[in-house]
Write a protein that holds these residues in place. Sequence first.
Motif, PDB file in Angstrom:
ATOM      1  N   HIS A 206       0.638  -1.033   0.027  1.00  0.00           N
ATOM      2  CA  HIS A 206       0.008  -0.016  -0.076  1.00  0.00           C
ATOM      3  C   HIS A 206       0.747   1.298  -0.056  1.00  0.00           C
ATOM      4  O   HIS A 206       0.578   2.162  -0.719  1.00  0.00           O
ATOM      5  CB  HIS A 206      -0.984  -0.006   1.290  1.00  0.00           C
ATOM      6  CG  HIS A 206      -1.991   1.043   1.236  1.00  0.00           C
ATOM      7  ND1 HIS A 206      -2.767   1.286   0.396  1.00  0.00           N
ATOM      8  CD2 HIS A 206      -1.969   2.150   2.026  1.00  0.00           C
ATOM      9  CE1 HIS A 206      -3.565   2.354   0.662  1.00  0.00           C
ATOM     10  NE2 HIS A 206      -2.975   2.927   1.641  1.00  0.00           N
ATOM     11  N   TRP A 207       1.967   1.273   0.719  1.00  0.00           N
ATOM     12  CA  TRP A 207       3.005   2.524   0.791  1.00  0.00           C
ATOM     13  C   TRP A 207       4.016   2.286  -0.272  1.00  0.00           C
ATOM     14  O   TRP A 207       4.575   3.274  -0.611  1.00  0.00           O
ATOM     15  CB  TRP A 207       3.664   2.410   2.298  1.00  0.00           C
ATOM     16  CG  TRP A 207       2.673   2.852   3.420  1.00  0.00           C
ATOM     17  CD1 TRP A 207       1.237   3.080   3.244  1.00  0.00           C
ATOM     18  CD2 TRP A 207       3.313   3.449   4.361  1.00  0.00           C
ATOM     19  NE1 TRP A 207       0.934   3.680   4.408  1.00  0.00           N
ATOM     20  CE2 TRP A 207       1.968   3.668   5.188  1.00  0.00           C
ATOM     21  CE3 TRP A 207       4.485   3.373   5.148  1.00  0.00           C
ATOM     22  CZ2 TRP A 207       2.157   4.277   6.618  1.00  0.00           C
ATOM     23  CZ3 TRP A 207       4.634   4.001   6.195  1.00  0.00           C
ATOM     24  CH2 TRP A 207       3.465   4.297   7.185  1.00  0.00           C
ATOM     25  N   ASN A 208       3.940   1.412  -1.211  1.00  0.00           N
ATOM     26  CA  ASN A 208       4.898   1.137  -2.028  1.00  0.00           C
ATOM     27  C   ASN A 208       6.369   1.357  -1.841  1.00  0.00           C
ATOM     28  O   ASN A 208       7.016   2.203  -2.446  1.00  0.00           O
ATOM     29  CB  ASN A 208       4.472   2.306  -3.320  1.00  0.00           C
ATOM     30  CG  ASN A 208       4.845   1.735  -4.676  1.00  0.00           C
ATOM     31  OD1 ASN A 208       4.577   0.630  -4.903  1.00  0.00           O
ATOM     32  ND2 ASN A 208       5.130   2.598  -5.678  1.00  0.00           N
ATOM     33  N   VAL A 209       6.568   0.552  -0.940  1.00  0.00           N
ATOM     34  CA  VAL A 209       7.816   0.376  -0.303  1.00  0.00           C
ATOM     35  C   VAL A 209       8.732  -0.441  -1.115  1.00  0.00           C
ATOM     36  O   VAL A 209       8.636  -1.566  -1.406  1.00  0.00           O
ATOM     37  CB  VAL A 209       7.980  -0.026   1.146  1.00  0.00           C
ATOM     38  CG1 VAL A 209       9.438  -0.106   1.760  1.00  0.00           C
ATOM     39  CG2 VAL A 209       7.019   1.137   1.800  1.00  0.00           C
TER      40      VAL A 209
ATOM     41  N   HIS B 123       8.955   4.759  -5.832  1.00  0.00           N
ATOM     42  CA  HIS B 123       9.125   4.088  -4.365  1.00  0.00           C
ATOM     43  C   HIS B 123       9.859   5.118  -3.362  1.00  0.00           C
ATOM     44  O   HIS B 123      11.069   4.966  -3.413  1.00  0.00           O
ATOM     45  CB  HIS B 123       9.695   2.984  -4.459  1.00  0.00           C
ATOM     46  CG  HIS B 123       9.197   1.511  -5.500  1.00  0.00           C
ATOM     47  ND1 HIS B 123       8.124   0.835  -5.088  1.00  0.00           N
ATOM     48  CD2 HIS B 123       9.147   1.348  -6.779  1.00  0.00           C
ATOM     49  CE1 HIS B 123       7.682   0.310  -6.127  1.00  0.00           C
ATOM     50  NE2 HIS B 123       8.279   0.625  -7.184  1.00  0.00           N
ATOM     51  N   HIS B 124       9.256   5.798  -2.695  1.00  0.00           N
ATOM     52  CA  HIS B 124       9.796   7.038  -2.061  1.00  0.00           C
ATOM     53  C   HIS B 124      10.470   6.242  -0.659  1.00  0.00           C
ATOM     54  O   HIS B 124      11.459   6.841  -0.110  1.00  0.00           O
ATOM     55  CB  HIS B 124       9.017   7.992  -1.692  1.00  0.00           C
ATOM     56  CG  HIS B 124       8.324   8.816  -2.702  1.00  0.00           C
ATOM     57  ND1 HIS B 124       7.594   9.754  -2.563  1.00  0.00           N
ATOM     58  CD2 HIS B 124       8.770   8.808  -4.137  1.00  0.00           C
ATOM     59  CE1 HIS B 124       7.236  10.280  -3.894  1.00  0.00           C
ATOM     60  NE2 HIS B 124       8.038   9.570  -4.594  1.00  0.00           N
ATOM     61  N   LEU B 125      10.151   5.169  -0.429  1.00  0.00           N
ATOM     62  CA  LEU B 125      10.695   4.337   0.790  1.00  0.00           C
ATOM     63  C   LEU B 125      11.358   3.159   0.459  1.00  0.00           C
ATOM     64  O   LEU B 125      10.992   2.464  -0.581  1.00  0.00           O
ATOM     65  CB  LEU B 125       9.568   4.275   1.798  1.00  0.00           C
ATOM     66  CG  LEU B 125       8.804   5.190   2.366  1.00  0.00           C
ATOM     67  CD1 LEU B 125       7.580   4.895   3.233  1.00  0.00           C
ATOM     68  CD2 LEU B 125       9.783   6.116   3.121  1.00  0.00           C
ATOM     69  N   TRP B 126      12.520   2.768   1.422  1.00  0.00           N
ATOM     70  CA  TRP B 126      13.131   1.400   1.350  1.00  0.00           C
ATOM     71  C   TRP B 126      12.900   0.919   2.577  1.00  0.00           C
ATOM     72  O   TRP B 126      13.269   1.387   3.569  1.00  0.00           O
ATOM     73  CB  TRP B 126      14.437   1.850   0.604  1.00  0.00           C
ATOM     74  CG  TRP B 126      15.352   0.572   0.484  1.00  0.00           C
ATOM     75  CD1 TRP B 126      14.964  -0.576  -0.090  1.00  0.00           C
ATOM     76  CD2 TRP B 126      16.483   0.130   1.508  1.00  0.00           C
ATOM     77  NE1 TRP B 126      16.099  -1.588  -0.003  1.00  0.00           N
ATOM     78  CE2 TRP B 126      16.857  -0.981   0.908  1.00  0.00           C
ATOM     79  CE3 TRP B 126      17.468   1.108   2.181  1.00  0.00           C
ATOM     80  CZ2 TRP B 126      18.201  -1.476   1.406  1.00  0.00           C
ATOM     81  CZ3 TRP B 126      18.766   0.558   2.615  1.00  0.00           C
ATOM     82  CH2 TRP B 126      18.831  -0.966   2.137  1.00  0.00           C
ATOM     83  N   LEU B 127      12.866  -0.451   2.550  1.00  0.00           N
ATOM     84  CA  LEU B 127      12.603  -1.222   3.641  1.00  0.00           C
ATOM     85  C   LEU B 127      14.305  -1.660   4.048  1.00  0.00           C
ATOM     86  O   LEU B 127      14.872  -2.393   3.338  1.00  0.00           O
ATOM     87  CB  LEU B 127      11.806  -2.386   3.750  1.00  0.00           C
ATOM     88  CG  LEU B 127      11.991  -3.276   4.951  1.00  0.00           C
ATOM     89  CD1 LEU B 127      11.137  -2.600   5.933  1.00  0.00           C
ATOM     90  CD2 LEU B 127      10.937  -4.575   4.426  1.00  0.00           C
ATOM     91  N   ARG B 128      15.129  -0.802   5.023  1.00  0.00           N
ATOM     92  CA  ARG B 128      16.361  -1.063   5.245  1.00  0.00           C
ATOM     93  C   ARG B 128      16.468  -2.214   5.781  1.00  0.00           C
ATOM     94  O   ARG B 128      17.566  -3.259   5.353  1.00  0.00           O
ATOM     95  CB  ARG B 128      16.700  -0.180   6.072  1.00  0.00           C
ATOM     96  CG  ARG B 128      18.264  -0.073   6.503  1.00  0.00           C
ATOM     97  CD  ARG B 128      18.864   0.822   7.225  1.00  0.00           C
ATOM     98  NE  ARG B 128      18.281   1.025   8.402  1.00  0.00           N
ATOM     99  CZ  ARG B 128      18.430   2.176   9.377  1.00  0.00           C
ATOM    100  NH1 ARG B 128      18.824   3.038   8.785  1.00  0.00           N
ATOM    101  NH2 ARG B 128      17.715   2.034  10.480  1.00  0.00           N
ATOM    102  N   ASN B 129      15.702  -2.838   6.795  1.00  0.00           N
ATOM    103  CA  ASN B 129      15.910  -4.249   7.183  1.00  0.00           C
ATOM    104  C   ASN B 129      14.870  -5.289   6.703  1.00  0.00           C
ATOM    105  O   ASN B 129      14.128  -6.168   7.154  1.00  0.00           O
ATOM    106  CB  ASN B 129      15.459  -4.260   8.879  1.00  0.00           C
ATOM    107  CG  ASN B 129      14.196  -3.891   9.087  1.00  0.00           C
ATOM    108  OD1 ASN B 129      13.697  -3.349   8.266  1.00  0.00           O
ATOM    109  ND2 ASN B 129      13.797  -4.146  10.176  1.00  0.00           N
ATOM    110  N   HIS B 130      15.016  -5.164   5.231  1.00  0.00           N
ATOM    111  CA  HIS B 130      14.424  -6.494   4.517  1.00  0.00           C
ATOM    112  C   HIS B 130      14.547  -7.751   4.832  1.00  0.00           C
ATOM    113  O   HIS B 130      13.480  -8.459   4.663  1.00  0.00           O
ATOM    114  CB  HIS B 130      14.732  -6.052   3.033  1.00  0.00           C
ATOM    115  CG  HIS B 130      16.270  -6.210   2.550  1.00  0.00           C
ATOM    116  ND1 HIS B 130      16.616  -7.471   2.438  1.00  0.00           N
ATOM    117  CD2 HIS B 130      17.191  -5.380   2.619  1.00  0.00           C
ATOM    118  CE1 HIS B 130      18.222  -7.112   2.273  1.00  0.00           C
ATOM    119  NE2 HIS B 130      18.385  -5.859   2.324  1.00  0.00           N
TER     120      HIS B 130
END
Length: 161
Positions: free
Chosen positions: A112-115, A128-135
């Motif tokens: 939903h947040w397009n991470v 994608h303005h966000l990245w999941l650092r702890n993927h």
Amino acid sequence: MVPKSIVNNGQSWQRRGYCRKRDEFRDFVCNRITNARIDEKGSDTTKIAEHEQQAADAQWNQQLTLELVPHPGHKHPQAIALDYGMQVANQHKQPVRLLSIRAARAGYLLRHWNVDCSPDHRLPAHEHHLWLRNHPILRHCANAVLAPGYAGTGGKAAPSR
């Protein structure tokens, strides 16, 4: 289905419960439920077994902490940090938004947040303005396959029981 919770994932209302047909906890889109009935009290199907109770739903009960940061390829990371209320309070000296969420809901939120959930932040920053650092945390999430860029264990998390 033995219903437990109802949630909105940003796109639809879903009912979470134990699926007796598949012998596991699942999410059911409410609009797709076309035929429902309530079993009469006293019948064998109204008895809820211990493994069907919410306490047995590992994905629902497990909390994950997502580390959301501005996408490394974004031209204006400070703006993204402001948009998401990020703080610089970590060893990486990078703005981060720590978000605690149930494992059962994580894939939906990330979609939903397009991470960007790829390990190498390869998805386009303008989308994608966000990245999941702890993927790697997504290995604990059964619906990780919903997260953009996720490539891992095929979305398989530890068994729920």
